[in-house]
Design an enzyme around this catalytic site. Structure first.
Site, PDB file in Angstrom:
ATOM      1  CE  LYS A 200      -3.732  -2.597   1.764  1.00  0.00           C
ATOM      2  NZ  LYS A 200      -4.599  -3.036   3.158  1.00  0.00           N
TER       3      LYS A 200
ATOM      4  CD  GLN B  37      -3.674  -4.869   6.152  1.00  0.00           C
ATOM      5  OE1 GLN B  37      -3.953  -3.508   5.602  1.00  0.00           O
ATOM      6  NE2 GLN B  37      -3.866  -5.905   5.558  1.00  0.00           N
TER       7      GLN B  37
ATOM      8  CG  ASP C  85      -9.977  -1.202   4.393  1.00  0.00           C
ATOM      9  OD1 ASP C  85      -9.781  -1.359   3.362  1.00  0.00           O
ATOM     10  OD2 ASP C  85      -9.363  -1.237   5.284  1.00  0.00           O
TER      11      ASP C  85
END
Ligand code: GUN
Length: 283
Positions: free
Chosen positions: A52, A96, A119
């Site tokens: 990322k 995460q 997300d």
């Protein structure tokens, strides 16, 4: 002969488009910044977080990586998320998953400001998707839609079967396909007569998390098969939820593993980061 859907090339195309967009925003004095938080040192998570960061660097998005120790408390993580929510220079926040046991994942996801939830996991964004309102969409299913569209595969009116009902993939996948005017069936571990249902699919999307679970018996001649799974087999080779060799001769188009859905997730995350700035400017 089947069409091999090249996720690597399509994700690269999307990233190149985003790079241009970010450059033009920069010329208007606008910078995008995403914060990525990892708690603990899960090996797969470390790879994702590094990738990322690399994608951000390529596109021109500033990234702030927080690598916190395994023993981080829920309160400490909540405090960091609240600080990032309040920072005007931070447009996107990603925590995460999975998180260590002592941290309640749902509580953390609920605390992320929905307007920074790149997300697309916050219930506000999930709800917006389900009623057709704009918002952030979970990256993997959004990537599947892009794979289909950019490969010239029509979705409207098609029989689409989604195998898997997770909050991150299966459910948002079904919502997105509905939004594209497909006829959608969602199957899962308790579905009876699974083969009968998957064999109806013009487009079969597989996210069951079981290596090589889908063979030719599950697939209609000429179907499009999208494989969301990724596993390492006994010889350490990557494989998907679909038995590619068994299915390939049957299908009109298929994604490989690796190089299919995988690279699309990060490309769509980058897309969400760019959208976060566009959203905040139109509010
Ligand atoms: N862990 C595995 N996939 C994902 C993802 O897409 N987002 C986050 N935040 N964590 C993950």
């Amino acid at each position: 002969m089947y069409q091999l859907i090249d996720g690597k090339a399509i994700s690269q195309e999307i990233k190149a488009e985003l790079k241009e967009k970010v450059e033009s925003l920069r010329q208007q004095g606008i910078e995008i910044c995403m914060a990525v938080i990892q708690v603990g040192s899960d090996a797969a998570s470390s790879v994702y977080v590094n990738n990322k960061e690399k994608a951000c660097a390529y596109i021109g998005i500033r990234s702030l990586a927080y690598r916190l120790p395994e023993e981080t408390t829920e309160e400490e993580l909540l405090k960091l998320v609240r600080e990032l929510n309040a920072r005007e220079d931070v447009n996107g926040i990603l925590v995460q998953l999975p998180l260590p046991r002592q941290i309640n994942e749902e509580k953390i996801l609920l605390t992320i400001d929905p307007s920074k939830d790149v997300d697309g996991f916050h219930p506000m964004n999930v709800g917006n998707l389900s009623i057709g309102r704009p918002g952030f969409v979970s990256c993997t299913p959004a990537g599947v839609i892009q794979l289909l569209k950019r490969s010239g595969i029509e979705i409207e009116g098609k029989e689409c079967v989604v195998l898997g009902r997770s909050n991150i993939v299966g459910k948002p996948m079904a919502m997105l396909l509905l939004r594209e005017n497909a006829t959608v069936t969602v199957c899962h571990s308790r579905t009876r007569n699974l083969k009968e249902i998957t064999r109806r699919a013009d487009i079969l999307i597989v996210a069951v998390g079981k290596p090589k679970f889908i063979d030719a018996d599950y697939v209609k001649e000429g179907a499009v098969v999208i494989d969301v799974g990724i596993h390492r087999n006994e010889d350490h080779k990557l494989c998907g939820d679909v038995d590619f060799e068994s299915v390939a001769s049957h299908v009109s188009a298929i994604t490989p593993v690796p190089g299919g859905v995988g690279p699309m997730t990060i490309a769509m995350l980058m897309n969400n980061c760019v959208e976060s700035i566009e959203k905040s400017r139109t509010l």
